[in-house]
Design an enzyme around this catalytic site. Structure first.
Site: not given
Ligand code: SAM
Lengths: 189, 277
Positions: A11, A38, A131
């Site tokens: 991310s 992400h 996540d």
């Protein structure tokens, strides 16, 4: 060869992390690599082009129904969840976000664990949320091998720390050691 | 290795559940993407506090309300006005000029969900002077979504996003001309609502219902396996007249289907195809 796929979740800080990790892989690397990153922007085209210039190995956006092949790095398209089918092809979905993210790392990891079982390597890198933690746990439960970026070397340590907190991981390493390890694991039987 | 046995059992139970849904209710999910179906059914299992997939099946066989919940779970209705604004821009610039050469136009939105895509089309046609000579069919197998589509409401909080999409799709007016809003909800103008013919149609089990000039089926086929995609593409092919236009979602293509050679890539990047003469 033991390993049939590597899944990576990354991310915040991912641009630098992937630009360190992926150029270390040779063009003929024998395990397909599948990445959920992400991204703050909506089209990944430019980013993939940029990565391709920096890497020997081939990088592309994952297409729906595409067969997973070695010598390839696949990146989830922005705004779609990426899933793996038992016949080792990709599926895409735009249902609700998971962990405020779409694509979600957990969604990829979960379906990868069920398809590849002990033949899977799961990696969680830098990021500002949690996540990937549940997904990595699942990979471990299905007999896979798990790696987390050493939090002290990560641009954002929350994602690595959450993954480590949720389940025992096999390796905690800085980025350059992760690529060394992957090249070692490539030929493991 | 215990886990792997569990997963095999679960896959068997899912097949049995999908068979039951088909036998009892006529909904056929047997050729949908497995990973997707598995995930959605598991979500429902957790949300409803059930222990196993077979418990889901038992409940589905006894409890109609639960079944309709399950059907909602299996239909992903996420949509927006002028979704992928570049697509709508291409539609306006490249496809509308073709439609203008017809005296009467029929358009089919297959898998229209709550209607945003069909309303976007109606607005586009109005601005391009084609409104009165066009029929818009919008179909879905999700009756709940269709009922909402018909009402034409959407939440006020979406106006900003929709306006931005409308503008980047080269909208010619102000988006606010097309709805009336209060402090909570907005409703599409009556003329737009009256324009669209909403119908329940299942792409898997129903057949051709009209010959049309333009089909939009976006973000529906990603949920189908290759065989089912192929079957539905045959249905679209049979519904389009020669020179007819087929529009798919941003990540969809004709790659794996038998009829792909019967189309030209009209706007490759926007997934717009044209049926050959
Ligand atoms: C993600 S929405 C797409 C909405 C719109 N086309 C868009 O792109 O914004 C997918 C829709 O396909 C519908 N759908 C799925 N399977 C279907 C089937 N077999 N027949 C008709 N509609 C179906 C779902 O109910 C859902 O409303």
């Amino acid at each position: 060869m033991k390993f049939k796929a590597i899944v990576i979740g990354v991310s915040s800080g991912g641009i630098t992390a992937l630009k360190t990790l992926l150029p270390a892989l040779p063009a003929t690397f024998g395990i397909p690599v599948i990445i959920v990153q992400h991204l703050a922007f909506n089209s990944g085209d430019y980013w993939i082009e940029h990565l391709n210039e920096a890497c020997e190995i081939n990088i592309k956006e994952a297409d729906e129904k595409e067969k997973i092949e070695k010598g390839m790095v696949y990146i989830a398209p922005p705004n779609y969840h990426l899933l793996i089918e038992t016949d080792q092809t990709f599926s895409l979905s735009i249902d609700e976000k998971v962990n405020h993210a779409r694509p979600s790392i957990d969604v990829l990891f979960e379906s990868a664990a069920e398809t590849f079982n002990q033949h899977l390597i799961g990696i969680v890198l830098t990021g500002l949320n949690n996540d990937g933690a549940l997904g990595l746990k699942k990979i471990k439960e299905y007999g896979g091998t798990t790696i987390v970026q050493d939090p002290s070397t990560a641009e954002s340590d929350i994602m690595p720390l959450s993954a480590i907190a949720l389940s025992p991981v096999d390796y905690i390493l800085p980025l350059n050691k992760i690529s060394d390890l992957l090249i070692q694991l490539e030929h493991q039987l | 290795m215990n886990k792997i046995t569990t997963i095999k059992t679960e896959e068997r139970e899912i097949r049995s559940l999908l068979d039951a849904l088909y036998q009892n209710y006529g909904y056929d999910f047997r050729q949908y993407s497995e990973a997707h179906i598995k995930r959605r059914i598991r979500n429902r299992m957790t949300l409803s506090g059930l222990e196993s997939i077979s418990a889901v099946q038992q409940k589905a066989e006894q409890d109609k309300t639960f079944t309709s919940l399950l059907l909602q779970d299996l239909s992903i209705t996420v949509t927006e006005m002028f979704r992928d604004s570049n697509f709508f821009k291409a539609l306006r610039e490249k496809v509308i000029p073709i439609l203008k050469t017809y005296s009467f136009i029929k358009i089919w939105h297959a898998g229209c969900s709550t209607g945003e895509e069909a309303y976007s089309m109606a607005i586009l046609l109005k601005e391009e002077g084609l409104f009165d000579r066009t029929t818009i069919y919008a179909t879905d197998f999700n009756q709940h979504a269709l009922d909402r589509a018909k009402e034409g409401f959407f939440s006020n909080s979406l106006i900003k996003d929709y306006t931005r999409n409308y503008q980047s799709a080269a909208g010619k007016e102000s988006f606010s001309n097309y709805y009336t809003a209060d402090h909570k909800m907005a409703i599409m103008n009556q003329a737009l609502r009256d324009k669209i013919v909403w119908a329940n149609h299942n792409l898997v089990t129903d057949s051709v219902f009209a010959e049309v000039n333009l089909i939009l089926c976006r973000n529906v086929l990603i949920y189908f396996n290759k065989e089912l995609q192929n079957k539905v593409h045959r249905l679209f092919f049979d519904s389009l007249g020669n020179g007819g236009i087929l529009c798919l979602g941003a990540k969809e293509s004709l790659r794996f289907c038998d009829v792909s050679g019967e189309y030209t890539e009209f706007e490759k990047k926007q997934k717009i195809y044209k049926k050959k003469y």
